[in-house]
Design an enzyme around this catalytic site. Structure first.
Site, short mmCIF file in Angstrom:
data_model
loop_
_atom_site.label_atom_id
_atom_site.label_comp_id
_atom_site.label_asym_id
_atom_site.label_seq_id
_atom_site.Cartn_x
_atom_site.Cartn_y
_atom_site.Cartn_z
N SER A 115 0.85 -1.20 0.00
CA SER A 115 0.00 0.00 0.00
C SER A 115 0.88 1.24 0.00
CB SER A 115 -0.89 0.00 1.25
OG SER A 115 -1.58 1.23 1.39
N TYR A 157 -1.88 -0.26 10.56
CA TYR A 157 -2.01 -0.68 9.16
C TYR A 157 -0.80 -0.23 8.36
CZ TYR A 157 -3.76 -1.11 4.40
OH TYR A 157 -3.90 -1.43 3.08
#
Length: 264
Positions: free
Chosen positions: A144, A157
């Protein structure tokens, strides 16, 4: 088209919807054999039936909770036993819960670490000897842009995806001389059900609606680079440019983008 995919067996985690489902579709469209893994047996069965009917290729699937390490290890062993040599691996499974660290639930933190990091390490570690023995293969890790630019409420995250990027970069240097390709896919927000768990309020999803990526396009791009020497896939490109600026001037970037960073 990517002719190198034809006849290849590609293991895809997190394949019951979103990017994972489209990855399976595009692998099958190119004549490959997608091997699907996810927690939802019902969804996997439906996807496999559709793929087999549409493309005339085998589409085996396996139910597994990747947060349960012992269970996942056994499923990987079963996959290898039943299918012999696997040609490609796409570590796509991932979850998020956006919250301030001080207000986070430890179970959420533990599950993000288990699914996003530990299961990815586990899968790679078990399949890598097969790739090295053959002297070929491809490992694709869905990371990501959050692994490059951390923002408030995504500390855990972002940390998991930062770990994935670091792992991918080091692994690439270890195995590319031995014929195994390793690719990191660094994505911005994607229009999937991901945000239903990450942010149940829907506020963040609404704030980034105009820049969300199409999962079909993402999957098509990834499959288009399978079994090629592609270091990274960064989508959208402008966000990747932003991460490069951030690495050079983080303080200025955090001040300039403070309002945007706090939209979660």
């Amino acid at each position: 088209m990517n002719k190198q995919v034809k006849g290849k067996k590609v293991l895809i985690t997190g394949a019951s919807g979103g990017i994972g489902e489209y990855l399976a579709i595009h692998v099958a469209r190119e004549g490959g054999i997608p091997i699907l893994v996810a927690r939802s047996a019902g969804k996997l069965d439906i996807i496999a039936e559709k793929i087999e009917a549409a493309f005339g290729v085998e589409c085996p699937w396996y139910k597994a909770d990747l947060s349960m390490d012992a269970e996942w290890k056994d499923v990987i062993d079963r996959i290898c036993y039943e299918h012999g040599s696997i040609d490609g691996l796409i570590n796509n499974a991932g979850i998020a819960v956006f919250d301030l660290v001080a207000e986070s639930n430890w179970q959420d933190i533990d599950r993000m670490l288990s699914v996003n990091v530990k299961s990815l390490f586990r899968t790679t570690h078990q399949l890598l000897p097969h790739f090295l023995q053959k002297g070929e293969g491809h490992i694709v890790n869905i990371a990501s842009q959050a692994g490059k630019i951390a923002t408030p409420k995504s500390a855990v995250y972002s940390a998991t995806k930062h770990a994935v990027i670091g792992f991918t970069n080091a692994l690439r240097m270890e195995v590319e001389p031995k014929g195994v390709h390793v690719t990191s896919v660094n994505l911005g927000p994607v229009r999937t059900n991901f945000f239903q768990q990450a942010d149940p309020t829907g506020s963040y999803e609404k704030s980034v609606d105009k820049i969300m990526l199409d999962p079909n396009r993402v999957a098509r791009t990834v499959v288009g680079h399978l079994f090629t020497k592609q270091r990274e896939i960064n989508l959208p490109s402008w966000m990747d440019s932003g991460s490069k600026v951030y690495s050079i001037a983080p303080v200025s970037m955090e001040k300039l983008m403070q309002k945007q960073f706090n939209k979660k």
